[in-house]
Each structure stands twice: as C-alpha cells, then as structure tokens.
Design an enzyme around this catalytic site. Structure first.
Site, PDB file in Angstrom:
ATOM      1  N   CYS A 142       0.845  -1.202   0.000  1.00 33.03           N
ATOM      2  CA  CYS A 142       0.000   0.000   0.000  1.00 33.03           C
ATOM      3  C   CYS A 142       0.881   1.253   0.000  1.00 33.03           C
ATOM      4  CB  CYS A 142      -0.908  -0.047   1.231  1.00 33.03           C
ATOM      5  SG  CYS A 142      -1.780   1.485   1.582  1.00 33.03           S
ATOM      6  N   CYS A 150       0.302   3.748   2.814  1.00 29.10           N
ATOM      7  CA  CYS A 150       0.808   3.170   4.069  1.00 29.10           C
ATOM      8  C   CYS A 150       2.308   3.365   4.180  1.00 29.10           C
ATOM      9  CB  CYS A 150       0.492   1.670   4.142  1.00 29.10           C
ATOM     10  SG  CYS A 150      -1.266   1.267   4.117  1.00 29.10           S
TER      11      CYS A 150
END
Length: 174
Positions: A98, A101
């Site tokens: 991600c 993230c």
C-alpha cells in the site's frame, strides 16, 4: 464456509484498500470516535496485569501480530474495544504493498520518537492479521486507531499529512 467469508472479506478489503483519505473540513475532528461506553468501573490496576513499566516506551514503532494485538486490546461485544495499557497508543493497520501506508511509515516513526514515553505507536500488517481486521471492520488502509485507557478508541481512515497527524496527536494527548 469460513474460508469463503475470509476470501470475500479479503477481496473487499483489496478493492477498497489504499488511497481513501478521510476528508474533513477544518472545523471537524478527523478522528471518528467509536460508540462511547462507561469505563468508570475500570482502573489501571485492573488492566489484566499491564502497567506502564511493562509497556515498550522506547520511542520506536512496534510491529504486532494478531496474538500480540490481542494482548493489548480486548474486543468485548458489549463494551467495545478495551485498551489494556496505561500509555496512550496509536495502532496503524497497513500493508507493505500500500503506497499511502508506506508514505505514512516515516511519519509514524518520527512521531514515535518525538512522543517517546508519552505515546506508543504500534503497527499491524493487515495481510498477516486478517482476523483482527475482520473483527474491527477495517475495509480501507491505512487505518489508525487511537487508544487511551478506559475509553473507546478514535479512528482515522486514510493517510494524513505529517502536519495533520501531528495536530491530531496533540489534540489526542490533551
């Protein structure tokens, strides 16, 4: 049947994961507070034996497995999420694949060091803790939970900027 539900949950998480940013106007609190419960009957001496001295106050971001997460957070159907620690914490649910993230990672590391002794920052890999994600209803990442003793957590979905997260942490620690 359980396997099919798990696969469907994972597929739903993948389709909604990453990139969803919690949009709020400047007058709104970006942390969404879960349903409040009365925790006056709890006190730090009843935290399942956890105390400030047993918490890791190193100023480092701490990775947790599902089992380790369940040692600091109790999921109670009637009372909600119960934090067993005494030092406020943030739990960052993330995945290695991600991009938002990964952009949040150095920011959380910076704040873990800045608030050393006052705040603990944990991270949980959603790919390795699907049971926890399902139990908490995490459908998009990154998702941050803000825990204090004897209170229901706040929740932030999406990757905030360093300035946004800094302000949220300051407000959270007041």
């Amino acid at each position: 049947m359980k396997k099919q539900i798990l696969i469907l949950s994972l597929a739903a998480m993948m389709f909604t994961a990453c990139g969803q940013k919690n949009k709020t106007d400047q007058n709104q609190n970006p942390i969404q507070t879960e349903t409040a419960n009365d925790y006056d009957h709890l006190n730090p001496s009843q935290n399942d034996g956890r105390s400030a001295s047993s918490e890791n106050l190193s100023g480092k971001v701490i990775s947790l497995t599902s089992d380790e997460f369940m040692k600091i957070i109790k999921i109670d159907r009637e009372k909600g999420l119960l934090y067993k620690g005494t030092t406020p914490c943030i739990v960052d649910f993330y995945a290695e694949w991600c991009r938002p993230c990964m952009q949040l990672k150095p920011i959380t590391e910076k704040f873990a060091e800045k608030y050393k002794g006052k705040l603990i920052i944990y991270k949980v890999n959603v790919d390795k803790a699907q049971d926890i994600c399902q139990a908490l209803g995490i459908q998009s990442i990154p998702t941050l939970f803000f825990f204090k003793p004897n209170a229901q957590p706040g929740k932030m979905v999406g990757a905030p900027s360093e300035e946004e997260l800094g302000q949220v942490i300051e407000d959270f620690l007041k």
